[in-house]
Motif scaffolding. Structure first.
Motif, PDB file in Angstrom:
ATOM      1  N   ARG A 288       0.837  -1.208   0.000  1.00  0.00           N
ATOM      2  CA  ARG A 288       0.000   0.000   0.000  1.00  0.00           C
ATOM      3  C   ARG A 288       0.870   1.255   0.000  1.00  0.00           C
ATOM      4  O   ARG A 288       2.016   1.245   0.436  1.00  0.00           O
ATOM      5  N   PHE A 289       0.272   2.328  -0.447  1.00  0.00           N
ATOM      6  CA  PHE A 289       0.919   3.649  -0.401  1.00  0.00           C
ATOM      7  C   PHE A 289       0.752   4.194   1.016  1.00  0.00           C
ATOM      8  O   PHE A 289      -0.325   4.132   1.592  1.00  0.00           O
ATOM      9  N   ARG A 290       1.840   4.716   1.576  1.00  0.00           N
ATOM     10  CA  ARG A 290       1.750   5.293   2.923  1.00  0.00           C
ATOM     11  C   ARG A 290       1.451   6.785   2.817  1.00  0.00           C
ATOM     12  O   ARG A 290       2.181   7.513   2.136  1.00  0.00           O
ATOM     13  N   PRO A 291       0.364   7.244   3.471  1.00  0.00           N
ATOM     14  CA  PRO A 291       0.012   8.675   3.391  1.00  0.00           C
ATOM     15  C   PRO A 291       1.177   9.555   3.832  1.00  0.00           C
ATOM     16  O   PRO A 291       1.966   9.158   4.697  1.00  0.00           O
ATOM     17  N   VAL A 292       1.297  10.727   3.226  1.00  0.00           N
ATOM     18  CA  VAL A 292       2.386  11.656   3.576  1.00  0.00           C
ATOM     19  C   VAL A 292       1.814  12.914   4.220  1.00  0.00           C
ATOM     20  O   VAL A 292       0.649  13.266   4.003  1.00  0.00           O
ATOM     21  N   GLU A 293       2.641  13.575   5.014  1.00  0.00           N
ATOM     22  CA  GLU A 293       2.218  14.804   5.716  1.00  0.00           C
ATOM     23  C   GLU A 293       2.098  15.979   4.739  1.00  0.00           C
ATOM     24  O   GLU A 293       1.156  16.734   4.771  1.00  0.00           O
ATOM     25  N   ASP A 294       3.130  16.091   3.870  1.00  0.00           N
ATOM     26  CA  ASP A 294       3.237  17.293   3.020  1.00  0.00           C
ATOM     27  C   ASP A 294       3.088  16.894   1.550  1.00  0.00           C
ATOM     28  O   ASP A 294       3.959  16.235   0.989  1.00  0.00           O
ATOM     29  N   SER A 295       1.980  17.327   0.941  1.00  0.00           N
ATOM     30  CA  SER A 295       1.731  16.935  -0.460  1.00  0.00           C
ATOM     31  C   SER A 295       2.462  17.820  -1.464  1.00  0.00           C
ATOM     32  O   SER A 295       2.305  17.637  -2.675  1.00  0.00           O
ATOM     33  N   THR A 296       3.266  18.787  -0.969  1.00  0.00           N
ATOM     34  CA  THR A 296       4.032  19.610  -1.916  1.00  0.00           C
ATOM     35  C   THR A 296       5.483  19.129  -1.971  1.00  0.00           C
ATOM     36  O   THR A 296       6.236  19.512  -2.857  1.00  0.00           O
ATOM     37  N   ALA A 297       5.888  18.286  -1.016  1.00  0.00           N
ATOM     38  CA  ALA A 297       7.290  17.832  -0.977  1.00  0.00           C
ATOM     39  C   ALA A 297       7.466  16.594  -1.845  1.00  0.00           C
ATOM     40  O   ALA A 297       6.507  15.874  -2.127  1.00  0.00           O
ATOM     41  N   GLY A 298       8.719  16.341  -2.268  1.00  0.00           N
ATOM     42  CA  GLY A 298       9.024  15.142  -3.043  1.00  0.00           C
ATOM     43  C   GLY A 298       8.599  13.899  -2.272  1.00  0.00           C
ATOM     44  O   GLY A 298       8.814  13.815  -1.062  1.00  0.00           O
ATOM     45  N   CYS A 299       7.987  12.955  -2.961  1.00  0.00           N
ATOM     46  CA  CYS A 299       7.482  11.741  -2.309  1.00  0.00           C
ATOM     47  C   CYS A 299       8.342  10.558  -2.753  1.00  0.00           C
ATOM     48  O   CYS A 299       8.224  10.086  -3.886  1.00  0.00           O
ATOM     49  N   VAL A 300       9.208  10.095  -1.852  1.00  0.00           N
ATOM     50  CA  VAL A 300      10.174   9.039  -2.141  1.00  0.00           C
ATOM     51  C   VAL A 300       9.492   7.763  -2.665  1.00  0.00           C
ATOM     52  O   VAL A 300      10.042   7.047  -3.502  1.00  0.00           O
ATOM     53  N   GLN A 301       8.276   7.509  -2.194  1.00  0.00           N
ATOM     54  CA  GLN A 301       7.597   6.268  -2.595  1.00  0.00           C
ATOM     55  C   GLN A 301       7.398   6.188  -4.116  1.00  0.00           C
ATOM     56  O   GLN A 301       7.336   5.104  -4.677  1.00  0.00           O
ATOM     57  N   LEU A 302       7.288   7.357  -4.763  1.00  0.00           N
ATOM     58  CA  LEU A 302       7.004   7.352  -6.209  1.00  0.00           C
ATOM     59  C   LEU A 302       8.266   7.172  -7.059  1.00  0.00           C
ATOM     60  O   LEU A 302       8.176   7.002  -8.277  1.00  0.00           O
ATOM     61  N   ASP A 303       9.453   7.229  -6.414  1.00  0.00           N
ATOM     62  CA  ASP A 303      10.700   7.104  -7.182  1.00  0.00           C
ATOM     63  C   ASP A 303      10.827   5.743  -7.868  1.00  0.00           C
ATOM     64  O   ASP A 303      11.575   5.600  -8.836  1.00  0.00           O
ATOM     65  N   CYS A 304      10.102   4.742  -7.375  1.00  0.00           N
ATOM     66  CA  CYS A 304      10.210   3.396  -7.962  1.00  0.00           C
ATOM     67  C   CYS A 304       9.353   3.228  -9.216  1.00  0.00           C
ATOM     68  O   CYS A 304       9.534   2.272  -9.987  1.00  0.00           O
ATOM     69  N   ILE A 305       8.396   4.135  -9.426  1.00  0.00           N
ATOM     70  CA  ILE A 305       7.372   3.896 -10.457  1.00  0.00           C
ATOM     71  C   ILE A 305       7.959   3.804 -11.870  1.00  0.00           C
ATOM     72  O   ILE A 305       7.739   2.828 -12.583  1.00  0.00           O
ATOM     73  N   THR A 306       8.717   4.822 -12.291  1.00  0.00           N
ATOM     74  CA  THR A 306       9.202   4.811 -13.681  1.00  0.00           C
ATOM     75  C   THR A 306      10.226   3.701 -13.916  1.00  0.00           C
ATOM     76  O   THR A 306      10.140   3.004 -14.937  1.00  0.00           O
ATOM     77  N   PRO A 307      11.189   3.468 -12.983  1.00  0.00           N
ATOM     78  CA  PRO A 307      12.067   2.302 -13.180  1.00  0.00           C
ATOM     79  C   PRO A 307      11.281   0.990 -13.293  1.00  0.00           C
ATOM     80  O   PRO A 307      11.612   0.136 -14.132  1.00  0.00           O
ATOM     81  N   LEU A 308      10.230   0.827 -12.479  1.00  0.00           N
ATOM     82  CA  LEU A 308       9.414  -0.392 -12.553  1.00  0.00           C
ATOM     83  C   LEU A 308       8.745  -0.496 -13.937  1.00  0.00           C
ATOM     84  O   LEU A 308       8.678  -1.576 -14.525  1.00  0.00           O
ATOM     85  N   ARG A 309       8.302   0.644 -14.468  1.00  0.00           N
ATOM     86  CA  ARG A 309       7.680   0.625 -15.796  1.00  0.00           C
ATOM     87  C   ARG A 309       8.693   0.221 -16.871  1.00  0.00           C
ATOM     88  O   ARG A 309       8.348  -0.459 -17.839  1.00  0.00           O
ATOM     89  N   VAL A 310       9.952   0.646 -16.698  1.00  0.00           N
ATOM     90  CA  VAL A 310      11.009   0.239 -17.642  1.00  0.00           C
ATOM     91  C   VAL A 310      11.187  -1.283 -17.582  1.00  0.00           C
ATOM     92  O   VAL A 310      11.271  -1.959 -18.620  1.00  0.00           O
ATOM     93  N   LEU A 311      11.220  -1.835 -16.358  1.00  0.00           N
ATOM     94  CA  LEU A 311      11.415  -3.281 -16.185  1.00  0.00           C
ATOM     95  C   LEU A 311      10.247  -4.085 -16.765  1.00  0.00           C
ATOM     96  O   LEU A 311      10.442  -5.106 -17.417  1.00  0.00           O
TER      97      LEU A 311
END
Length: 500
Positions: free
Chosen positions: A98-121
């Protein structure tokens, strides 16, 4: 693969690079390609994994009903066919990640860093032949990246996450995941969605083109057609000449361009622009000397940010660090103006800063160029300064601002570039208004040109602008502007005909 327009050569310095296979005319199509994968940029704040629009990443923010990761309301509405999010959705749902909710929706969200590499794979699994043919030969600078600070972070946030909780350990080795990350870091190009939000895509043919800070290849990305990318030559190119794209924003100074290229692309650019302290005579990074009259201060070695800067007239010297500090101070002051309300005060604040540093920065300095961009966008659009109410002196001001930017673009983005088209669009309206205003005062001529000549000049500008923007996706802001430009041109031509 684009055999008729370009061919691929190889050398130790550039690796693979493209040259024109025959003489090419400005605007000619070079090639088209679909991205191998497309997705969020690094360090993105929470966004919809289908359309990339910003979303609330906190508790109660919109989520995909199947995997629980961010999807906006429109994209998660029943029956909407998911194109981009489908692959990772299956992985997350199957493994209960699951996605873990974040406090600040304007800051970079580390959880999303995996998305594009996963799409490449996942794209590699889906099309092994294209991976072998187009992606395998691409640079990913494994050794240099291992030395960098990000390797360990990626190892933890992306590699371990995908191979552990996401259950992909058997499908993808740690080396392959790092390779996907590296391929994106080194080769991805920024695109925009139909609504204008940033994303990045892996375009193998475009990545073959060598980098230069004065590109001769332009490209437009079509989000409404699967982010298909269309590349053209911006100027005439002779057979055998190298084809250049750019990995940086052309309207930044040499120090900033070099640091971006070193950090993300692992090379030092030695193009003629970077090696020239005057940036091809534009003085784009030059300061004015306060110790003498008319002296220009430039770097003694543009490739070394610590090199001394020196006045060519009186010999006054200062350190690279002092110059960078001064530039940062002015930059920060300008960044604060972006928070101003979209009203008269904002425009006046930009004009004030512009005047304030007139004795410090060369007129064409990159900071002045960026202030001009902001002013061009404001003149004619904000209350108190709308087009119909601008006096001649401010119409002249807008014309002068546009022409100054075009002077720079003629050097750094010569030919048929999108940036040029956008400025030409801004330039045509004040030219028409000035011509009409002179005519209304009973003056037959302005600057030695009759009303008809002036309007014809504006029509040529609109025509050039529309022809370039015509290459854009019709659903994007630039594509919409192409349509507006064509309608304005038709009206203007009618007006000119009535003058006969």
């Amino acid at each position: 693969m684009g055999d008729s327009t370009y061919k691929v050569l190889e050398c130790p310095e550039l690796g693979r690079y493209g040259v024109a296979a025959r003489d090419l005319k400005a605007g000619e199509l070079l090639f088209e390609e679909t991205p191998f994968a497309v997705g969020p940029k690094l360090d993105s704040p929470p966004l919809c994994l289908e359309c990339c629009c910003p979303v609330d990443g906190g508790e109660g923010g919109p989520r995909c009903s199947r995997c629980g990761w961010p999807l906006c309301e429109d994209c998660s509405a029943g029956g909407a066919e998911l194109v981009y999010h489908r692959g990772e959705c299956e992985v997350f749902a199957a493994n209960g990640v699951r996605f873990r909710p974040v406090e600040d929706s304007t800051a970079g969200c580390v959880q999303l860093d995996c998305i594009t590499p996963l799409r490449v794979l996942l794209a590699k699994e889906a099309d092994e032949a294209r991976w072998k043919r187009e992606i395998e030969p691409m640079e990913y600078h494994d050794a240099e990246r291992r030395e960098g600070a990000n390797w360990k972070v990626d190892e933890n946030n992306i590699v371990a996450f995908l191979r552990g909780p996401c259950g992909l350990g058997k499908r993808f080795s740690a080396e392959l995941v790092q390779r996907a990350i590296g391929l994106l870091d080194v080769n991805a190009f920024e695109g925009r969605t139909g609504s204008g939000y940033s994303c990045r895509g892996l375009y193998p043919q475009l990545a073959i083109m060598a980098h230069n800070c004065v590109p001769n290849v332009v490209h437009s990305i079509h989000p409404s057609n699967g982010f298909r990318m269309v590349a053209r030559v911006a100027v005439d190119v002779r057979e055998g000449d190298k084809l250049y794209t750019t990995y940086t924003y052309t309207l930044t100074g040499t120090v900033a361009r070099q640091s971006i290229l070193k950090a993300s692309k692992f090379f030092t650019c030695r193009c003629t622009r970077c090696l020239d302290p005057t940036e091809l005579g534009t003085h784009f990074s030059t300061l004015l000397c306060s110790k003498c009259s008319g002296g220009l201060i430039t770097s003694t070695d543009p490739l070394d940010e610590n090199a001394e800067w020196k006045c060519g007239q009186c010999g006054f010297k200062t350190s690279g660090a002092a110059v960078q500090k001064a530039v940062m101070t002015i930059h920060n002051e300008i960044d604060e103006l972006a928070c101003f309300e979209y009203e008269a005060g904002r425009l006046e604040a930009y004009e004030t800063v512009y005047k304030k540093y007139r004795s410090v920065l060369h007129p064409l300095h990159f900071i002045n160029t960026s202030i001009r961009h902001s002013l061009i966008e404001l003149y004619g659009r904000i209350p108190g300064y709308e087009m119909a109410e601008l006096p001649d002196v401010l119409l002249e001001r807008k014309v002068e601002l546009c022409r100054s930017i075009l002077r720079v673009l003629d050097v750094f983005e010569p030919g048929k570039s999108r940036a040029r088209a956008m400025i030409l669009y801004e330039l045509h309206a004040p030219l028409i208004m000035l011509a009409q205003s002179a005519f209304a005062r009973g003056e037959d001529q302005r600057d030695g040109k009759s009303l008809k000549q002036q309007l014809n000049e504006a029509a040529q500008i609109l025509e050039e602008c529309g022809a370039i923007l015509d290459w854009e996706d019709p659903a994007t802001p630039e594509g919409i502007l192409a349509n507006v430009a064509q309608q304005s041109l038709a009206q203007l031509r009618q007006s000119i005909e009535t003058l006969d």
